[in-house]
Scaffold this motif. Structure first.
Motif, PDB file in Angstrom:
ATOM      1  N   GLU A  72      92.378  59.336  31.290  1.00  0.00           N
ATOM      2  CA  GLU A  72      91.085  59.721  31.847  1.00  0.00           C
ATOM      3  C   GLU A  72      89.975  58.720  31.532  1.00  0.00           C
ATOM      4  OE1 GLU A  72      90.699  61.055  27.584  1.00  0.00           O
ATOM      5  OE2 GLU A  72      92.304  60.771  29.052  1.00  0.00           O
ATOM      6  N   VAL A  73      90.268  57.752  30.635  1.00  0.00           N
ATOM      7  CA  VAL A  73      89.251  56.799  30.192  1.00  0.00           C
ATOM      8  C   VAL A  73      89.269  55.553  31.081  1.00  0.00           C
ATOM      9  CG1 VAL A  73      88.445  55.366  28.285  1.00  0.00           C
ATOM     10  CG2 VAL A  73      89.425  57.624  27.813  1.00  0.00           C
ATOM     11  N   PRO A  74      88.162  55.236  31.776  1.00  0.00           N
ATOM     12  CA  PRO A  74      88.116  53.988  32.560  1.00  0.00           C
ATOM     13  C   PRO A  74      88.171  52.773  31.638  1.00  0.00           C
ATOM     14  CG  PRO A  74      86.339  55.491  33.189  1.00  0.00           C
ATOM     15  CD  PRO A  74      86.940  56.025  31.931  1.00  0.00           C
ATOM     16  N   VAL A  75      88.923  51.747  32.054  1.00  0.00           N
ATOM     17  CA  VAL A  75      89.072  50.520  31.275  1.00  0.00           C
ATOM     18  C   VAL A  75      88.604  49.355  32.132  1.00  0.00           C
ATOM     19  CG1 VAL A  75      90.648  49.017  30.011  1.00  0.00           C
ATOM     20  CG2 VAL A  75      91.022  51.500  30.014  1.00  0.00           C
ATOM     21  N   TYR A  76      87.599  48.625  31.646  1.00  0.00           N
ATOM     22  CA  TYR A  76      87.052  47.487  32.370  1.00  0.00           C
ATOM     23  C   TYR A  76      87.456  46.208  31.643  1.00  0.00           C
ATOM     24  CZ  TYR A  76      84.325  51.281  34.329  1.00  0.00           C
ATOM     25  OH  TYR A  76      83.957  52.456  34.930  1.00  0.00           O
ATOM     26  N   VAL A  77      88.050  45.281  32.383  1.00  0.00           N
ATOM     27  CA  VAL A  77      88.578  44.050  31.810  1.00  0.00           C
ATOM     28  C   VAL A  77      87.871  42.861  32.455  1.00  0.00           C
ATOM     29  CG1 VAL A  77      90.632  42.617  31.506  1.00  0.00           C
ATOM     30  CG2 VAL A  77      90.823  45.115  31.407  1.00  0.00           C
ATOM     31  N   GLY A  78      87.431  41.927  31.606  1.00  0.00           N
ATOM     32  CA  GLY A  78      86.757  40.753  32.129  1.00  0.00           C
ATOM     33  C   GLY A  78      86.960  39.543  31.242  1.00  0.00           C
ATOM     34  N   GLU A  79      86.547  38.398  31.729  1.00  0.00           N
ATOM     35  CA  GLU A  79      86.603  37.182  30.933  1.00  0.00           C
ATOM     36  C   GLU A  79      85.564  37.245  29.818  1.00  0.00           C
ATOM     37  OE1 GLU A  79      88.815  34.872  31.193  1.00  0.00           O
ATOM     38  OE2 GLU A  79      89.765  35.695  33.001  1.00  0.00           O
ATOM     39  N   GLN A  80      85.840  36.524  28.750  1.00  0.00           N
ATOM     40  CA  GLN A  80      84.948  36.515  27.591  1.00  0.00           C
ATOM     41  C   GLN A  80      83.518  36.155  27.986  1.00  0.00           C
ATOM     42  OE1 GLN A  80      86.002  37.443  24.623  1.00  0.00           O
ATOM     43  NE2 GLN A  80      84.957  36.371  22.984  1.00  0.00           N
ATOM     44  N   ALA A  81      83.356  35.157  28.847  1.00  0.00           N
ATOM     45  CA  ALA A  81      82.020  34.705  29.234  1.00  0.00           C
ATOM     46  C   ALA A  81      81.269  35.790  30.006  1.00  0.00           C
ATOM     47  CB  ALA A  81      82.121  33.436  30.072  1.00  0.00           C
ATOM     48  N   VAL A  82      81.970  36.503  30.869  1.00  0.00           N
ATOM     49  CA  VAL A  82      81.342  37.575  31.641  1.00  0.00           C
ATOM     50  C   VAL A  82      80.903  38.713  30.718  1.00  0.00           C
ATOM     51  CG1 VAL A  82      81.723  39.338  33.419  1.00  0.00           C
ATOM     52  CG2 VAL A  82      82.628  37.018  33.724  1.00  0.00           C
ATOM     53  N   LEU A  83      81.777  39.081  29.799  1.00  0.00           N
ATOM     54  CA  LEU A  83      81.459  40.176  28.884  1.00  0.00           C
ATOM     55  C   LEU A  83      80.315  39.788  27.955  1.00  0.00           C
ATOM     56  CD1 LEU A  83      85.003  41.550  27.974  1.00  0.00           C
ATOM     57  CD2 LEU A  83      83.525  42.066  29.926  1.00  0.00           C
ATOM     58  N   ARG A  84      80.284  38.527  27.548  1.00  0.00           N
ATOM     59  CA  ARG A  84      79.190  38.060  26.688  1.00  0.00           C
ATOM     60  C   ARG A  84      77.850  38.197  27.402  1.00  0.00           C
ATOM     61  NH1 ARG A  84      81.299  33.668  25.247  1.00  0.00           N
ATOM     62  NH2 ARG A  84      80.438  32.319  26.866  1.00  0.00           N
ATOM     63  N   GLN A  85      77.804  37.860  28.661  1.00  0.00           N
ATOM     64  CA  GLN A  85      76.569  38.014  29.428  1.00  0.00           C
ATOM     65  C   GLN A  85      76.211  39.488  29.616  1.00  0.00           C
ATOM     66  OE1 GLN A  85      76.079  35.442  33.001  1.00  0.00           O
ATOM     67  NE2 GLN A  85      78.092  34.618  32.429  1.00  0.00           N
ATOM     68  N   ALA A  86      77.216  40.310  29.801  1.00  0.00           N
ATOM     69  CA  ALA A  86      76.969  41.729  30.048  1.00  0.00           C
ATOM     70  C   ALA A  86      76.371  42.423  28.832  1.00  0.00           C
ATOM     71  CB  ALA A  86      78.261  42.424  30.462  1.00  0.00           C
ATOM     72  N   VAL A  87      76.887  42.108  27.636  1.00  0.00           N
ATOM     73  CA  VAL A  87      76.426  42.809  26.429  1.00  0.00           C
ATOM     74  C   VAL A  87      75.231  42.125  25.785  1.00  0.00           C
ATOM     75  CG1 VAL A  87      78.757  43.667  25.991  1.00  0.00           C
ATOM     76  CG2 VAL A  87      77.982  41.602  24.821  1.00  0.00           C
ATOM     77  N   GLY A  88      74.933  40.886  26.186  1.00  0.00           N
ATOM     78  CA  GLY A  88      73.760  40.210  25.656  1.00  0.00           C
ATOM     79  C   GLY A  88      73.967  39.536  24.324  1.00  0.00           C
ATOM     80  N   GLN A  89      75.225  39.329  23.914  1.00  0.00           N
ATOM     81  CA  GLN A  89      75.523  38.628  22.666  1.00  0.00           C
ATOM     82  C   GLN A  89      76.971  38.163  22.711  1.00  0.00           C
ATOM     83  OE1 GLN A  89      75.042  42.057  19.905  1.00  0.00           O
ATOM     84  NE2 GLN A  89      77.171  41.761  19.404  1.00  0.00           N
ATOM     85  N   ASN A  90      77.373  37.424  21.702  1.00  0.00           N
ATOM     86  CA  ASN A  90      78.746  36.941  21.625  1.00  0.00           C
ATOM     87  C   ASN A  90      79.716  38.109  21.480  1.00  0.00           C
ATOM     88  OD1 ASN A  90      81.001  35.358  21.406  1.00  0.00           O
ATOM     89  ND2 ASN A  90      80.657  34.800  19.280  1.00  0.00           N
ATOM     90  N   PHE A  91      80.663  38.207  22.377  1.00  0.00           N
ATOM     91  CA  PHE A  91      81.613  39.323  22.384  1.00  0.00           C
ATOM     92  C   PHE A  91      82.886  38.914  21.652  1.00  0.00           C
ATOM     93  CE2 PHE A  91      84.345  42.485  24.696  1.00  0.00           C
ATOM     94  CZ  PHE A  91      83.621  43.607  24.357  1.00  0.00           C
ATOM     95  N   HIS A  92      82.716  38.445  20.403  1.00  0.00           N
ATOM     96  CA  HIS A  92      83.850  37.853  19.698  1.00  0.00           C
ATOM     97  C   HIS A  92      84.894  38.881  19.274  1.00  0.00           C
ATOM     98  CE1 HIS A  92      81.042  39.028  16.490  1.00  0.00           C
ATOM     99  NE2 HIS A  92      82.097  39.135  15.719  1.00  0.00           N
ATOM    100  N   ARG A  93      84.524  40.151  19.190  1.00  0.00           N
ATOM    101  CA  ARG A  93      85.512  41.154  18.797  1.00  0.00           C
ATOM    102  C   ARG A  93      86.470  41.499  19.932  1.00  0.00           C
ATOM    103  NH1 ARG A  93      84.336  43.752  13.952  1.00  0.00           N
ATOM    104  NH2 ARG A  93      82.365  43.083  13.024  1.00  0.00           N
ATOM    105  N   GLY A  94      86.080  41.189  21.159  1.00  0.00           N
ATOM    106  CA  GLY A  94      86.998  41.278  22.278  1.00  0.00           C
ATOM    107  C   GLY A  94      87.202  42.652  22.882  1.00  0.00           C
ATOM    108  N   VAL A  95      86.732  43.707  22.235  1.00  0.00           N
ATOM    109  CA  VAL A  95      86.914  45.049  22.788  1.00  0.00           C
ATOM    110  C   VAL A  95      85.827  45.958  22.232  1.00  0.00           C
ATOM    111  CG1 VAL A  95      88.567  45.672  20.973  1.00  0.00           C
ATOM    112  CG2 VAL A  95      88.509  46.992  23.095  1.00  0.00           C
ATOM    113  N   ALA A  96      85.308  46.822  23.092  1.00  0.00           N
ATOM    114  CA  ALA A  96      84.332  47.828  22.701  1.00  0.00           C
ATOM    115  C   ALA A  96      84.616  49.088  23.507  1.00  0.00           C
ATOM    116  CB  ALA A  96      82.898  47.341  22.937  1.00  0.00           C
ATOM    117  N   ALA A  97      84.119  50.199  23.022  1.00  0.00           N
ATOM    118  CA  ALA A  97      84.285  51.461  23.734  1.00  0.00           C
ATOM    119  C   ALA A  97      83.004  52.265  23.624  1.00  0.00           C
ATOM    120  CB  ALA A  97      85.460  52.256  23.173  1.00  0.00           C
ATOM    121  N   CYS A  98      82.683  52.978  24.672  1.00  0.00           N
ATOM    122  CA  CYS A  98      81.538  53.885  24.660  1.00  0.00           C
ATOM    123  C   CYS A  98      82.064  55.290  24.404  1.00  0.00           C
ATOM    124  CB  CYS A  98      80.788  53.822  25.988  1.00  0.00           C
ATOM    125  SG  CYS A  98      79.420  54.981  26.082  1.00  0.00           S
TER     126      CYS A  98
END
Length: 286
Positions: A72-98
């Motif tokens: 039931e949980v949506p999973v969004y997958v993207g390139e590191q650079a895209v995710l870094r822009q989306a979250v506004g910082q370095n996404f070095h941990r590679g995975v997050a969940a709301c």
């Protein structure tokens, strides 16, 4: 579970992850963000609701069996650079969940739903109070989320049945607290409490022995304390300690003996020692 590819950092489906750094300084009353593979794994294995997962392809592959168990949980997958822009910082941990906050841990919530809080407190306290043996830990006035997270981790490690946290203190589902707890907050029974004295009085009235941790002159050394079956431990902030109102509802005061010249330990370290001595040593496997 079919991951959804995201290539646009402004994709509206990523709204929960915008300005991730800002969440370190404020709490959303209904949602929170957890980071790192271990922490997200523990969140997904828990009973918490999860709104979505944001990850790179490699982390998604490693988490695939756990994600498959939560279709039931949506999973969004993207390139590191895209995710870094989306979250506004370095996404070095590679995975997050709301994650979705349970009612008992809605910090900074002024909505009508907070009217349910006393009912929830009554239910959880009555459940614990009816047991023949338990350990309840109450932490008052802790402003540092890292201390709250470390105490959550210790509570989980040493078999605390219910952790009561001061709703005026730091949020246990803040980014720093979740990180310090290594995700153990998702498995530890925890409740935010407004009337701390009232909660302790209810447990004491139902047969609990209440020990207040304090370096005061009335305190007995930890080694001299005989653990009762029903135990409530009170710990306070490093600066102010436990207020007089909480000390007054305790049955006894306890202190950790230390060498001369050392007046106290940090609250997280002191709590871990207290729990090991009074709770964990009596639990299964310890």
């Amino acid at each position: 579970m079919i991951p959804v590819r995201v290539d646009d950092p402004d994709d509206p489906r990523l709204a929960d992850y915008r300005a991730l750094e800002a969440l370190a300084h404020r709490s959303d009353p209904h949602r929170f963000v957890a980071e790192s593979e271990l922490v997200v794994e523990r969140l997904l294995r828990s009973d918490y609701g999860v709104a979505s997962v944001l990850t790179t392809a490699s982390h998604c592959e490693r988490l695939a069996p756990i994600l498959a168990a939560r279709p039931e949980v949506p999973v969004y997958v993207g390139e590191q650079a895209v995710l870094r822009q989306a979250v506004g910082q370095n996404f070095h941990r590679g995975v997050a969940a709301c994650g979705l906050r349970p009612a008992g841990l809605r910090w900074n919530d002024m909505s009508p739903e907070t009217d349910r809080q006393p009912v929830l407190e009554d239910t959880l306290l009555e459940d614990v109070a009816g047991r023949p043996a338990y350990t309840v830990l109450l932490a008052q006035g802790l402003a540092d989320p890292a201390n709250v997270g470390a105490i959550v981790r210790a509570a989980r490690a040493f078999g605390v049945d219910l952790l009561l946290l001061d709703r005026a203190g730091a949020d246990p589902l803040s980014r720093r607290a979740i990180r310090a707890a290594a995700g153990n907050v998702f498995a530890q029974a925890t409740l935010g409490v407004g009337d701390l004295v009232g909660a302790v009085q209810r447990l004491r009235g139902a047969g609990a022995t209440v020990l207040a941790a304090t370096p005061g002159p009335r305190a007995r050394p930890l080694g001299a304390v005989v653990r009762p079956a029903r135990l409530v431990i009170l710990v306070g902030s490093e600066g102010q300690g436990l207020p007089a109102a909480l000390r007054a509802v305790g049955d006894d005061e306890v202190a950790i003996p230390m060498r001369p010249g050392v007046d106290s330990l940090g609250v997280a370290a002191a709590t871990a020692i207290l729990l090991y001595a009074l709770a964990g040593a009596h639990g299964p496997g310890l």
